[in-house]
Design a protein around this motif. Structure first.
Motif, PDB file in Angstrom:
ATOM      1  N   ALA A  17      -0.063 -12.514   9.693  1.00 22.23           N
ATOM      2  CA  ALA A  17       0.653 -12.984   8.498  1.00 22.23           C
ATOM      3  C   ALA A  17       2.131 -12.791   8.798  1.00 22.23           C
ATOM      4  O   ALA A  17       2.536 -11.736   9.291  1.00 22.23           O
ATOM      5  CB  ALA A  17       0.246 -12.185   7.271  1.00 22.23           C
ATOM      6  N   ALA A  18       2.937 -13.817   8.541  1.00 20.70           N
ATOM      7  CA  ALA A  18       4.353 -13.775   8.899  1.00 20.70           C
ATOM      8  C   ALA A  18       5.238 -13.727   7.662  1.00 20.70           C
ATOM      9  O   ALA A  18       4.960 -14.378   6.646  1.00 20.70           O
ATOM     10  CB  ALA A  18       4.712 -14.988   9.748  1.00 20.70           C
ATOM     11  N   TYR A  19       6.310 -12.953   7.765  1.00 20.24           N
ATOM     12  CA  TYR A  19       7.255 -12.782   6.661  1.00 20.24           C
ATOM     13  C   TYR A  19       8.680 -12.884   7.194  1.00 20.24           C
ATOM     14  O   TYR A  19       8.954 -12.482   8.330  1.00 20.24           O
ATOM     15  CB  TYR A  19       7.050 -11.427   5.982  1.00 20.24           C
ATOM     16  N   SER A  20       9.588 -13.385   6.356  1.00 16.54           N
ATOM     17  CA  SER A  20      10.983 -13.540   6.772  1.00 16.54           C
ATOM     18  C   SER A  20      11.829 -12.320   6.431  1.00 16.54           C
ATOM     19  O   SER A  20      12.976 -12.221   6.847  1.00 16.54           O
ATOM     20  CB  SER A  20      11.594 -14.787   6.119  1.00 16.54           C
ATOM     21  N   SER A  21      11.270 -11.394   5.667  1.00 20.30           N
ATOM     22  CA  SER A  21      12.023 -10.193   5.293  1.00 20.30           C
ATOM     23  C   SER A  21      11.086  -9.028   5.040  1.00 20.30           C
ATOM     24  O   SER A  21       9.884  -9.212   4.800  1.00 20.30           O
ATOM     25  CB  SER A  21      12.850 -10.456   4.030  1.00 20.30           C
ATOM     26  N   ALA A  22      11.654  -7.834   5.075  1.00 22.52           N
ATOM     27  CA  ALA A  22      10.878  -6.629   4.788  1.00 22.52           C
ATOM     28  C   ALA A  22      10.385  -6.644   3.354  1.00 22.52           C
ATOM     29  O   ALA A  22       9.259  -6.221   3.063  1.00 22.52           O
ATOM     30  CB  ALA A  22      11.733  -5.392   5.046  1.00 22.52           C
ATOM     31  N   GLU A  23      11.233  -7.149   2.464  1.00 21.70           N
ATOM     32  CA  GLU A  23      10.872  -7.191   1.050  1.00 21.70           C
ATOM     33  C   GLU A  23       9.618  -8.036   0.818  1.00 21.70           C
ATOM     34  O   GLU A  23       8.762  -7.687  -0.006  1.00 21.70           O
ATOM     35  CB  GLU A  23      12.031  -7.751   0.216  1.00 21.70           C
ATOM     36  N   GLU A  24       9.492  -9.132   1.556  1.00 22.50           N
ATOM     37  CA  GLU A  24       8.314 -10.007   1.411  1.00 22.50           C
ATOM     38  C   GLU A  24       7.036  -9.258   1.751  1.00 22.50           C
ATOM     39  O   GLU A  24       6.026  -9.387   1.067  1.00 22.50           O
ATOM     40  CB  GLU A  24       8.442 -11.237   2.320  1.00 22.50           C
ATOM     41  N   LEU A  25       7.086  -8.475   2.816  1.00 20.74           N
ATOM     42  CA  LEU A  25       5.899  -7.703   3.199  1.00 20.74           C
ATOM     43  C   LEU A  25       5.549  -6.682   2.128  1.00 20.74           C
ATOM     44  O   LEU A  25       4.389  -6.575   1.718  1.00 20.74           O
ATOM     45  CB  LEU A  25       6.137  -6.981   4.528  1.00 20.74           C
TER      46      LEU A  25
END
Length: 220
Positions: free
Chosen positions: A47-55
């Motif tokens: 699963a890919a995220y563009s920011s730490a906050e998204e994770l």
């Protein structure tokens, strides 16, 4: 074959539910997509995220076996993410990647528990090996955490006197010694001991001693 290759082969042969789940956090779209494709090809569930906050906002954040993150992320950077994971998901493992070789940052991250600190372009073999190692660590920690929570629940089901008996017998005292310590009869201690065995789902005294160790219960 390398450790990484063997690890990936084993993962591919496992059921889907056993596949290693990896979270990729990278703010560069092209790098994130390439890294995600690379890891999926190697047999990981990604699963890919563009920011730490998204994770951190993801509903399944606690389910990942390993987090692969760029250390220079916008807003919350990689080290801040690591600190938050250590606080909220203590069994999570993290592998850092960076385009800027900074030994002091890497050493700091490793002291805080990071599995590895890899420079871009990342060597595939090193990355796969680090992820496999991180997943093993995370799964072991998660299992230990689950065991602890279960034992704490069982221990709370004991009466106060049963807890006293539990503590004393797992410290090595005989029934008659426990009876003397508590000012009761050996028969009463045996009854409490039998109840403790049932409530703690223990098959033997050795099981109880192991549980006491996990719970960190020691006679003062």
């Amino acid at each position: 074959q390398s450790v990484a290759a063997n690890g990936v082969q084993n993962m591919k042969s496992q059921p889907i539910s056993k596949r290693v789940r990896v979270a990729v956090i990278e703010d560069d779209d092209s790098v994130r997509q390439a890294l995600s494709f690379q890891l999926r090809t190697a047999g990981f569930e990604v699963a890919a995220y563009s920011s730490a906050e998204e994770l951190l906002e993801a509903s399944d954040a606690k389910e990942f076996d390993c987090v692969v993150a760029d250390i220079y992320l916008p807003k919350m950077n990689g080290l801040q993410l690591q600190e938050e994971l250590n606080r909220t998901i203590p069994y999570a493992s993290i592998v850092f990647i960076t385009g800027h070789g900074d030994l002091s940052l890497g050493m700091h991250a490793m002291r805080k528990g990071a599995v590895d600190f890899l420079e871009k372009p990342v060597d595939e073999r090193a990355l796969l090996s680090s992820i496999a190692r991180g997943a093993d660590i995370s799964r072991r920690r998660r299992a230990e955490r689950s065991q602890l929570v279960g034992l704490e629940q069982l221990h709370r089901s004991l009466t106060s006197r049963e807890r006293e008996v539990f503590t004393l017998i797992t410290s090595g005292l005989l029934n008659k010694q426990v009876a003397a310590e508590l000012g009761t009869t050996e028969r009463t201690v045996k009854a409490h001991r039998a109840s403790v065995m049932v409530k703690m789902d223990a098959g033997s005294l050795a099981d109880l001693v192991r549980m006491a160790g996990v719970l960190q219960i020691h006679s003062s």
